[in-house]
Design an enzyme around this catalytic site. Structure first.
Site, short mmCIF file in Angstrom:
data_model
loop_
_atom_site.label_atom_id
_atom_site.label_comp_id
_atom_site.label_asym_id
_atom_site.label_seq_id
_atom_site.Cartn_x
_atom_site.Cartn_y
_atom_site.Cartn_z
N LYS A 119 48.15 56.01 168.48
CA LYS A 119 48.89 55.99 167.22
C LYS A 119 49.88 57.15 167.13
O LYS A 119 50.88 57.06 166.42
CB LYS A 119 47.92 55.97 166.05
CG LYS A 119 47.13 54.66 166.02
CD LYS A 119 46.34 54.45 164.77
CE LYS A 119 45.76 53.04 164.72
NZ LYS A 119 44.66 52.84 165.71
C1 LIG Z 1 44.27 51.53 166.10
C2 LIG Z 1 43.57 51.39 167.39
C3 LIG Z 1 43.49 50.15 168.06
C4 LIG Z 1 44.04 48.85 167.48
O1 LIG Z 1 45.43 48.85 167.37
P1 LIG Z 1 46.15 47.74 166.46
O2 LIG Z 1 47.58 48.15 166.44
O3 LIG Z 1 45.51 47.85 165.10
O4 LIG Z 1 45.92 46.43 167.09
C5 LIG Z 1 42.87 50.11 169.30
N1 LIG Z 1 42.33 51.22 169.86
C6 LIG Z 1 42.39 52.41 169.25
C7 LIG Z 1 41.75 53.59 169.90
C8 LIG Z 1 43.00 52.56 167.99
O5 LIG Z 1 43.04 53.74 167.39
#
Ligand SMILES: *Cc1c(COP(=O)(O)O)cnc(C)c1O
Length: 476
Positions: A119
């Site tokens: 993120k």
């Molecule tokens: C947020 C997250 C996801 C999922 O991502 P999306 O964009 O919601 O599909 C997968 N793995 C980790 C470690 C995350 O923090």
């Protein structure tokens, strides 16, 4: 580039990027998408290959994003990308390096940012775009959010110290991993307020909703959000699909596939956008954990959201979702951008029945051929076995979310097509599961050492909207 809403808002003129940047939902309740996806040909792809080689990830990001952003000066955009994607912020100067594993699999490392989760890739740019746009408009923003893990910390590390921005982040008291708590609560910054609510994640989200619904309060305190429906986050994520494709190939027509651990359909939606632009992506492999709402849709054509009680707490917790907030964007494209049908499916049918079905329709039957999607799910035992196996074969330790994607990716390998798995977090965030899989606790990267011993900055709050309002007023 102009943007439209999936629910068909008849706005004229349609908003540009900087107008939708600070907004979440469109006013009609839909999600924003570009009017058309910019198209790239072999010549553009070749140019991008040399930009990545000469100017690195930041240069590529500016080049790709300029196709979606034409109301921010090119020089400003280049500077913001250079600041966000620097080796002072990411652990590798490549920002998102790619490694080859055994048997046709590749790993794109997207977790080198300040909070060790993918993120950061979008959020670091978002913080800088917000600061830039707020200054241009002479505005301030109070970001109010709820998190059960990675989003909140990525937002805080991206927004800290930015002029005109304050963050109030709610967490369910005692329910995040020790590392996740330490990461957020150790932040010592007057513009960041961590709040531990006496309740579960859904209670936190309900409090946030209550304040957003109070329009007077919302306006007076300039409340805003950084959730995954923000278009700018998706646009920023398109870049690492392109850099990963470039790094795993040498020829500009070489196809690759991607496997993506999926929760809210944000990460993989960016892959869909890259593919629609003409980047040579063959297959998009969607991987879920035991909470397999999306896998179920791609297998059966039925999208059935689940309640909190039906949402399992798994060992890949960032994918424990019951309803995928970005999914509407893909269905909009699938249905030929028919906003009326989106209003029917996501407005009426989901609200009334909690599900809709596209089973048997030509659109559903054509998903793989037209859009490249396949799916699968993985369970706790698969996750553990995959973590142990990748460690044994490749001497690489992967986190539980990435393991879900590796598990599903292996079912969809094709000879001669590199399968790039997106790594979404570092194992240090999920020590218990790693220890269960490998018999040992993962190494803590030097930059996170001592984090759990630092003083904690967190305010305890009862599960009460009045108390939250008073806290925001008091700190504003
Ligand atoms: C947020 C997250 C996801 C999922 O991502 P999306 O964009 O919601 O599909 C997968 N793995 C980790 C470690 C995350 O923090």
């Amino acid at each position: 580039m102009r943007y439209l809403s999936t629910r068909g808002l008849p706005d004229d003129p349609r908003p540009g990027f900087s107008e939708i940047l600070l907004e979440g939902l469109a006013p009609d309740g839909g999600l924003y998408l570009p009017e058309t996806y910019p198209q790239v040909d072999a010549a553009v792809l070749a140019t991008w290959r040399s930009i990545l080689a000469d100017e690195g990830y930041a240069g590529l990001a500016a080049a790709v994003l300029s196709l979606f952003i034409d109301d921010i000066d090119a020089a400003d955009l280049r500077r913001l990308c250079a600041e966000a994607y620097s080796d002072e912020i990411f652990s590798s100067p490549l920002i998102a390096p790619v490694d080859e594993l055994d048997g046709g699999l590749w790993l794109a490392h997207l977790s080198g940012g300040p909070t060790a989760a993918f993120k950061d890739m979008a959020m670091q740019l978002l913080g800088r775009l917000f600061e830039f746009e707020l200054a241009r408009r002479g505005r301030e923003l109070t970001i109010l959010g709820a998190t059960s893990g990675d989003t909140g910390s990525a937002a805080e590390y991206a927004m800290r110290g930015r002029r005109g921005i304050r963050v109030f982040m709610l967490t369910p008291a005692g329910r995040m991993t020790p590392f996740q708590q330490a990461q957020m609560f150790s932040l010592d910054d007057p513009s960041i307020v961590n709040i531990a609510v006496d309740g579960v994640f859904d209670d936190c989200q309900d409090l946030v909703k209550a304040l957003f619904c109070d329009l007077d309060f919302r306006r007076r305190y300039q409340l805003g959000a950084v959730n995954s429906i923000n278009w700018a986050r998706l646009a920023a994520q398109v870049v690492y699909y392109i850099s990963s494709w470039l790094r795993a190939t040498t020829a500009d027509d070489q196809e690759v596939s991607f496997a993506v651990p999926t929760g809210n359909f944000g990460d993989i939606m960016a892959g869909h956008v890259a593919r629609m632009m003409g980047v040579p992506i063959r297959t998009l492999v969607l991987a879920t954990n035991e909470n397999n709402v999306l896998d179920e849709f791609f297998r059966t054509g039925i999208y059935r959201v689940r309640g909190a009680a039906e949402t399992l707490a798994t060992s890949s917790p960032s994918m424990d979702i019951s309803k995928a907030s970005n999914f509407e964007r893909f269905i909009f494209d699938l249905l030929g951008r028919d906003a009326e049908r989106i209003r029917d499916l996501f407005g009426d049918q989901l609200a009334q029945r909690g599900s809709f079905s596209l089973a048997g329709t030509g659109e559903f039957e054509s998903i793989r051929a037209r859009f490249g999607f396949v799916s699968g799910s993985s369970r706790h035992a698969d996750r553990l076995a995959t973590i142990a196996q990748v460690l044994d074969r490749d001497q690489v330790l992967i986190d539980p979310h990435t393991a879900d994607a590796v598990t599903v990716a292996r079912r969809h390998l094709e000879p001669g097509i590199p399968m790039i798995v997106l790594e979404t977090a570092l194992p240090v965030k999920f020590t218990d599961t790693i220890a269960e899989a490998t018999g040992r606790v993962p190494e803590c990267p030097a930059r996170f050492e001592g984090l759990e011993e630092l003083p904690r900055h967190v305010v305890d709050l009862p599960d009460d909207a009045g108390a939250l309002r008073a806290l925001i007023v008091g700190r504003s």
